[in-house]
Design a protein around this motif. Structure first.
Motif, PDB file in Angstrom:
ATOM      1  N   HIS A 105      42.097  36.065  48.267  1.00 28.18           N
ATOM      2  CA  HIS A 105      41.443  37.358  48.127  1.00 28.18           C
ATOM      3  C   HIS A 105      41.749  38.022  46.787  1.00 28.18           C
ATOM      4  O   HIS A 105      41.122  38.997  46.424  1.00 28.18           O
ATOM      5  N   LEU A 106      42.746  37.494  46.073  1.00 24.11           N
ATOM      6  CA  LEU A 106      43.060  38.082  44.763  1.00 24.11           C
ATOM      7  C   LEU A 106      42.127  37.545  43.679  1.00 24.11           C
ATOM      8  O   LEU A 106      42.000  38.135  42.619  1.00 24.11           O
ATOM      9  N   LYS A 135      39.260  37.710  42.439  1.00 25.44           N
ATOM     10  CA  LYS A 135      38.032  38.493  42.491  1.00 25.44           C
ATOM     11  C   LYS A 135      37.225  38.313  41.226  1.00 25.44           C
ATOM     12  O   LYS A 135      37.726  38.403  40.125  1.00 25.44           O
ATOM     13  N   ASN A 149      33.983  39.235  38.719  1.00 19.01           N
ATOM     14  CA  ASN A 149      33.126  40.347  38.306  1.00 19.01           C
ATOM     15  C   ASN A 149      31.660  39.946  38.270  1.00 19.01           C
ATOM     16  O   ASN A 149      30.803  40.761  37.968  1.00 19.01           O
ATOM     17  N   LYS A 185      28.378  38.385  40.200  1.00 19.45           N
ATOM     18  CA  LYS A 185      27.814  38.211  41.537  1.00 19.45           C
ATOM     19  C   LYS A 185      26.468  37.518  41.476  1.00 19.45           C
ATOM     20  O   LYS A 185      25.847  37.424  40.423  1.00 19.45           O
ATOM     21  N   PRO A 225      33.492  32.402  44.751  1.00 15.72           N
ATOM     22  CA  PRO A 225      34.741  33.099  44.423  1.00 15.72           C
ATOM     23  C   PRO A 225      35.987  32.249  44.668  1.00 15.72           C
ATOM     24  O   PRO A 225      36.985  32.422  43.974  1.00 15.72           O
ATOM     25  N   GLN A 226      35.939  31.328  45.606  1.00 11.30           N
ATOM     26  CA  GLN A 226      37.125  30.513  45.912  1.00 11.30           C
ATOM     27  C   GLN A 226      37.541  29.663  44.723  1.00 11.30           C
ATOM     28  O   GLN A 226      38.717  29.402  44.517  1.00 11.30           O
ATOM     29  N   ASN A 253      36.285  30.373  41.548  1.00 15.34           N
ATOM     30  CA  ASN A 253      35.992  31.141  40.339  1.00 15.34           C
ATOM     31  C   ASN A 253      34.837  30.549  39.547  1.00 15.34           C
ATOM     32  O   ASN A 253      34.865  30.512  38.317  1.00 15.34           O
ATOM     33  N   ARG A 313      30.809  48.225  38.718  1.00 14.46           N
ATOM     34  CA  ARG A 313      31.167  47.572  37.460  1.00 14.46           C
ATOM     35  C   ARG A 313      30.619  48.394  36.293  1.00 14.46           C
ATOM     36  O   ARG A 313      29.444  48.745  36.277  1.00 14.46           O
TER      37      ARG A 313
END
Ligand SMILES: [Zn+2]
Length: 128
Positions: free
Chosen positions: A12-13, A15, A17, A19, A43-44, A46, A113
């Motif tokens: 979860h860290l 993250k 920017n 999407k 996201p997992q 990156n 953002r």
């Protein structure tokens, strides 16, 4: 050295920017300098998949009657550090910061953002 700790970072860290639906510019590889739209965010790992860019040709063997053989083009995931977000307001490639701003019909404060160049909120196309 505690280098192994890097792998234990909770998911979860990580993250991102960037999407789905964002416009990005590719910074590396054969599609360097090209712009595209993020069709998937991962996201997992990156990584992001950009529509029609970083495409590789894959040779597919026919499988039974359902899958035809031949060459297909597949967009491969790019690491987020190899792409840059393009601001929806000023159209420049930019880094972003996260700020809480009143947004939407109810004007509730939400993290948005912010473009480092024009300091405007970058539109989120995820829900459109
Ligand atoms: Zn901007």
């Amino acid at each position: 050295m505690a280098t192994h700790l890097k792998d234990k970072k909770p998911l979860h860290l990580a993250k991102m920017n960037i999407k789905k639906g964002d416009k990005v510019r590719i910074l590396t590889g054969k599609d360097r300098g090209k712009d595209g739209t993020v069709s998937r965010a991962l996201p997992q790992t990156n990584k992001v998949i950009v529509e029609g860019l970083n495409v590789v040709k894959k040779h597919i063997r026919p499988q039974g009657q359902t899958r035809q053989g031949g060459v297909i083009e597949k967009a491969m995931p790019l690491h987020v550090s190899n792409v840059m977000l393009i601001c929806t307001e000023c159209g420049e490639q930019t880094r972003v910061s996260i700020e809480r701003r009143p947004l939407g019909a109810d004007q509730k404060e939400r993290p948005v953002r912010i473009c480092k160049k024009c300091h405007k909120a970058i539109a989120d196309n995820t829900r459109s």
